[in-house]
Design a protein around this motif. Structure first.
Motif, PDB file in Angstrom:
ATOM      1  N   THR A 147       0.669  -1.351   0.148  1.00 16.96           N
ATOM      2  CA  THR A 147       0.573  -0.413   0.204  1.00 16.96           C
ATOM      3  C   THR A 147       0.943   1.370  -0.158  1.00 16.96           C
ATOM      4  N   ARG A 207      -5.209  11.202  -8.612  1.00 19.31           N
ATOM      5  CA  ARG A 207      -6.604  10.983  -7.482  1.00 19.31           C
ATOM      6  C   ARG A 207      -7.694  12.272  -7.464  1.00 19.31           C
ATOM      7  N   MET A 234      -7.928  -0.224  -3.308  1.00 15.43           N
ATOM      8  CA  MET A 234      -8.625   0.333  -3.637  1.00 15.43           C
ATOM      9  C   MET A 234      -8.439   2.010  -4.619  1.00 15.43           C
ATOM     10  N   HIS A 235      -8.864   2.382  -5.105  1.00 14.53           N
ATOM     11  CA  HIS A 235      -8.864   3.350  -6.238  1.00 14.53           C
ATOM     12  C   HIS A 235      -9.156   5.210  -5.243  1.00 14.53           C
ATOM     13  N   SER A 236      -9.166   5.238  -4.293  1.00 11.46           N
ATOM     14  CA  SER A 236     -10.218   6.645  -3.064  1.00 11.46           C
ATOM     15  C   SER A 236      -8.673   6.189  -2.276  1.00 11.46           C
ATOM     16  N   PRO A 237      -8.448   7.518  -1.994  1.00 17.07           N
ATOM     17  CA  PRO A 237      -7.450   7.721  -1.064  1.00 17.07           C
ATOM     18  C   PRO A 237      -7.863   8.039   0.638  1.00 17.07           C
ATOM     19  N   LEU A 238      -9.173   8.192   0.592  1.00 13.91           N
ATOM     20  CA  LEU A 238      -9.986   7.956   1.680  1.00 13.91           C
ATOM     21  C   LEU A 238      -9.765   6.681   2.018  1.00 13.91           C
ATOM     22  N   ILE A 275      -8.149   4.460   0.944  1.00 15.96           N
ATOM     23  CA  ILE A 275      -7.381   3.336   0.928  1.00 15.96           C
ATOM     24  C   ILE A 275      -7.294   3.185   3.391  1.00 15.96           C
ATOM     25  N   ALA A 276      -7.086   5.073   3.509  1.00 20.41           N
ATOM     26  CA  ALA A 276      -6.834   5.411   4.056  1.00 20.41           C
ATOM     27  C   ALA A 276      -7.595   4.868   5.971  1.00 20.41           C
ATOM     28  N   ALA A 309      -6.706  -2.991   1.270  1.00 17.67           N
ATOM     29  CA  ALA A 309      -6.021  -1.522   1.424  1.00 17.67           C
ATOM     30  C   ALA A 309      -5.673  -1.624   0.146  1.00 17.67           C
ATOM     31  N   GLY A 310      -4.782  -1.810  -0.739  1.00 17.63           N
ATOM     32  CA  GLY A 310      -4.033  -1.481  -1.757  1.00 17.63           C
ATOM     33  C   GLY A 310      -4.508  -1.520  -2.877  1.00 17.63           C
ATOM     34  N   PHE A 317      -7.106   0.738   5.723  1.00 20.57           N
ATOM     35  CA  PHE A 317      -5.668   0.901   6.383  1.00 20.57           C
ATOM     36  C   PHE A 317      -5.774   1.392   8.206  1.00 20.57           C
TER      37      PHE A 317
END
Lengths: 221, 78
Positions: free
Chosen positions: A54, A66, B30-34, B36-37, B27-28, B40
């Motif tokens: 990640t 993104r 996923m497209h959206s940074p939110l 992923i966060a 998590a890895g 995670f």
């Protein structure tokens, strides 16, 4: 990497199922060992590669883009304008193309990556929970650290020999010591050109941009 | 029933651990940074919660064993 992670997850699920449905057939010690394996070993086996995977994927340009606010900055990488610092680095392979943002916007020290991640969390907050700034309003949180430029350029023979880097005695030393910045007015001051493009769009008359005047060195210099 | 399946606290620990690991794995991708966060953070929290519950359980069991032993020793001194 992804396949390995799914495999670990599947193995974890298998072990959990074995423990639940075969609970009565295992002895006390075996049960404890299995729970320990599931609770301690599997998270380590899974969490370490998952975190690495990640965090590595966050270094990619496509990850930075993104957030739609960053699209113009992403486009600036592919610009033909040789005054745009980012475009010159991209076009000439001065930075790895897939990690261009991370390469220039992460400090080259022990905790540079950690600070970049913390900044990323700040970006996340601004993007999702506040009104994100317009692309031309985006600024770095602190003035760009010249050491990030010098990390690659300082030892370059071509960089040291440039006429504009030696325009007066001791000028190169001032650059190398950080006293004289790279992204200052009159030097390499167009980082992405997004703000400049927006300013040009606001003034439709054919007024020449001050940054394009003759005093400015070419991006090649 | 009580012997056939694990007690509820064990099921809780196993469930927390599996959900945590699942969140970390997805998590890895996923497209959206939110996304992923969030995946995670919650993944790590679930796993840590499972480990904490397990340690508490171990501690409780060891206390029970020592008090049992104490009782036995009181009844039958060495």
């Amino acid at each position: 990497m992804s396949i390995l992670l799914w495999f670990i997850l599947a193995a974890d699920l298998l072990l959990i199922s074995m423990l639940i449905f075969g609970w009565h057939s295992f002895g006390r010690i075996t049960r404890r060992l299995m729970i320990g394996l599931i609770v301690v070993i599997f998270p380590v086996l899974g969490a370490v590669p998952a975190n690495v995977h990640t965090i590595e994927s966050m270094k990619n340009v496509d990850f930075c883009l993104r957030c739609h606010t960053m699209e113009k900055h992403g486009d600036s990488l592919k610009s033909e304008d040789e005054e745009i610092v980012a475009a010159v680095h991209w076009a000439n392979n001065y930075v790895p193309k897939e990690k261009a943002c991370y390469t220039c916007h992460t400090d080259y020290d022990l905790f540079g990556g950690v600070r970049a991640k913390l900044s990323g969390l700040k970006h996340l907050w601004v993007y999702y929970f506040t009104t994100p700034p317009k692309p031309e309003e985006i600024k770095t949180y602190k003035p760009y650290d010249v050491n990030n430029c010098l990390y690659c350029h300082a030892e370059s023979k071509r960089f040291r020999a440039k006429k504009n880097h030696n325009k007066e005695p001791g000028y190169l030393e001032k650059i190398l010591s950080g006293e004289k910045g790279c992204l200052v007015a009159g030097c390499h001051d167009i980082a992405h050109g997004v703000r400049e493009a927006a300013e040009d769009a606001e003034e439709p008359e054919t007024v020449a941009s001050p940054s394009a005047e003759g005093a400015k060195p070419s991006a090649d210099e | 029933m009580s012997n056939k399946y694990p007690p509820s606290h064990v099921i809780q620990i196993l469930a927390l651990q599996f959900i945590g690991l699942f969140l970390l794995v997805i998590a890895g991708s996923m497209h959206s940074p939110l996304g992923i966060a969030a995946a995670f953070t919650f993944g790590m929290l679930f796993i840590l919660a499972a480990v904490a519950l397990w340690l508490v359980q171990l501690l409780r069991e060891s206390k029970e064993i020592s008090s049992d032993l104490e009782n036995v020793l009181k009844k039958r001194p060495l």
